[in-house]
Design a protein around this motif. Sequence first.
Motif, PDB file in Angstrom:
ATOM      1  N   TYR A  91       0.841  -1.196   0.000  1.00  0.00           N
ATOM      2  CA  TYR A  91       0.000   0.000   0.000  1.00  0.00           C
ATOM      3  C   TYR A  91       0.880   1.251   0.000  1.00  0.00           C
ATOM      4  O   TYR A  91       1.824   1.340   0.800  1.00  0.00           O
ATOM      5  CB  TYR A  91      -0.890   0.042   1.244  1.00  0.00           C
ATOM      6  N   PRO A  92       0.577   2.223  -0.858  1.00  0.00           N
ATOM      7  CA  PRO A  92       1.258   3.518  -0.740  1.00  0.00           C
ATOM      8  C   PRO A  92       0.617   4.336   0.378  1.00  0.00           C
ATOM      9  O   PRO A  92      -0.604   4.521   0.396  1.00  0.00           O
ATOM     10  CB  PRO A  92       1.026   4.164  -2.112  1.00  0.00           C
ATOM     11  N   LYS A  96       4.375  -2.786   3.130  1.00  0.00           N
ATOM     12  CA  LYS A  96       4.014  -4.151   2.750  1.00  0.00           C
ATOM     13  C   LYS A  96       3.094  -4.737   3.824  1.00  0.00           C
ATOM     14  O   LYS A  96       3.533  -5.132   4.897  1.00  0.00           O
ATOM     15  CB  LYS A  96       5.261  -5.013   2.594  1.00  0.00           C
ATOM     16  N   ALA A 124       0.665   7.988   2.349  1.00  0.00           N
ATOM     17  CA  ALA A 124       1.120   9.375   2.228  1.00  0.00           C
ATOM     18  C   ALA A 124       1.892   9.806   3.467  1.00  0.00           C
ATOM     19  O   ALA A 124       1.543   9.444   4.597  1.00  0.00           O
ATOM     20  CB  ALA A 124      -0.070  10.302   1.998  1.00  0.00           C
ATOM     21  N   GLN A 140       4.153  13.071  -0.989  1.00  0.00           N
ATOM     22  CA  GLN A 140       5.128  11.991  -0.991  1.00  0.00           C
ATOM     23  C   GLN A 140       4.532  10.750  -0.334  1.00  0.00           C
ATOM     24  O   GLN A 140       3.668  10.852   0.544  1.00  0.00           O
ATOM     25  CB  GLN A 140       6.405  12.410  -0.254  1.00  0.00           C
ATOM     26  N   TYR A 141       5.040   9.613  -0.775  1.00  0.00           N
ATOM     27  CA  TYR A 141       4.504   8.356  -0.262  1.00  0.00           C
ATOM     28  C   TYR A 141       5.636   7.441   0.194  1.00  0.00           C
ATOM     29  O   TYR A 141       6.760   7.519  -0.304  1.00  0.00           O
ATOM     30  CB  TYR A 141       3.703   7.630  -1.354  1.00  0.00           C
ATOM     31  N   ARG A 142       5.292   6.573   1.112  1.00  0.00           N
ATOM     32  CA  ARG A 142       6.169   5.452   1.443  1.00  0.00           C
ATOM     33  C   ARG A 142       5.398   4.164   1.175  1.00  0.00           C
ATOM     34  O   ARG A 142       4.157   4.142   1.248  1.00  0.00           O
ATOM     35  CB  ARG A 142       6.632   5.504   2.899  1.00  0.00           C
ATOM     36  N   GLN A 143       6.108   3.105   0.850  1.00  0.00           N
ATOM     37  CA  GLN A 143       5.475   1.834   0.518  1.00  0.00           C
ATOM     38  C   GLN A 143       5.430   0.942   1.760  1.00  0.00           C
ATOM     39  O   GLN A 143       6.455   0.690   2.395  1.00  0.00           O
ATOM     40  CB  GLN A 143       6.242   1.131  -0.603  1.00  0.00           C
ATOM     41  N   SER A 160      -0.566  -7.158  -5.092  1.00  0.00           N
ATOM     42  CA  SER A 160       0.491  -6.433  -5.804  1.00  0.00           C
ATOM     43  C   SER A 160       1.325  -7.385  -6.643  1.00  0.00           C
ATOM     44  O   SER A 160       1.801  -7.023  -7.731  1.00  0.00           O
ATOM     45  CB  SER A 160       1.388  -5.687  -4.801  1.00  0.00           C
TER      46      SER A 160
END
Length: 326
Positions: free
Chosen positions: A13-14, A38, A16, A33-36, A77
């Motif tokens: 999931y991205p 898992k 924010a 900006q995003y962080r991934q 994903s």
Amino acid sequence: MPAIDVHNLTKVYPVAIKQPGLAGTLRHFFRRQYRQVKAVNDVSFSIGAGEVVGFLGPNGAGKTTTLKMLTGLIYPSSGQVSVAGHTPFQRQRSFLEQITLVMGQKQQLIWDLPTLDSLRINGAIYDLSAQELRDRIHELADMLDLTEKLTQPVRKLSLGERMKAEMLAALIHRPKVLFLDEPTLGLDVNAQMAVRKFLQIYNQRYQATIVLTSHYMADITALCDRVLLIYQGTLIYDGSLNNLVEQFAPYREVTAEFAQEVPAAALEPYGEIQSIDGCKVVLLVRREDLTKIVSQALAQLPVHDLTVTDPPIEDVIGKVFDAGIV
């Protein structure tokens, strides 16, 4: 062919990233900006037809996300998934007719209508004939001891009765694969036992595959010989519940009741003292020493009664998650 076959299943999931304050809000609005994250990471397992498997993990471990991918509610994903010979996210009718998802915190019954009306709607959705619908309602309501409640509005039912009614509605099309997410959530002990008994009968009668998540370990011990443990999105154990207990609880609890009080010093050679309450003592004894220790205690101490049990399964599972790996 396995009822459920999962290879390298991953869901990312991205999320924010937002800094506090007005400046952070403005930057977040114009240049987000995003962080991934898992939620599920490279999970693989296979479940045979007719198996009842417990799927366990702490809150946020990825259990519900995995169930939603297995039922096609969300798209993975990466990785491959097969359930009842279908790819879940394609959501084909032939697939949906073979599965069901019951979530203890969600409801599908119409609040102000009798349960029977909601069941008739479900019967129409699954193209059941009037006779098929009557037969299945009669059979399931009898198994759930719910026949007298079907004509009452759902809002008039107790929590336990409502959960039984939800179960009936979810199984009216006689699915082959059941995904149950906290089906006994909030129920009292009697209602929990009734739901467990029903699931055992349904599994035996129709050889249905059941994947069960629950924070009530009594559900797992009563229904599941095999468990999957997920931690921080990663599958850390896949095997029998008994092997898990032996691996993470290399001791047994010995509860002894003596004819008279015994000093703690005299008990130290027999194991680790957990508690002393008058003439009642609880000791932890390593499994490999159990026979010798019990024999010595019976021969050398004034034992009035003695029982040997495994430690609570909640403690064992907690140790696994604390370790984070098996």
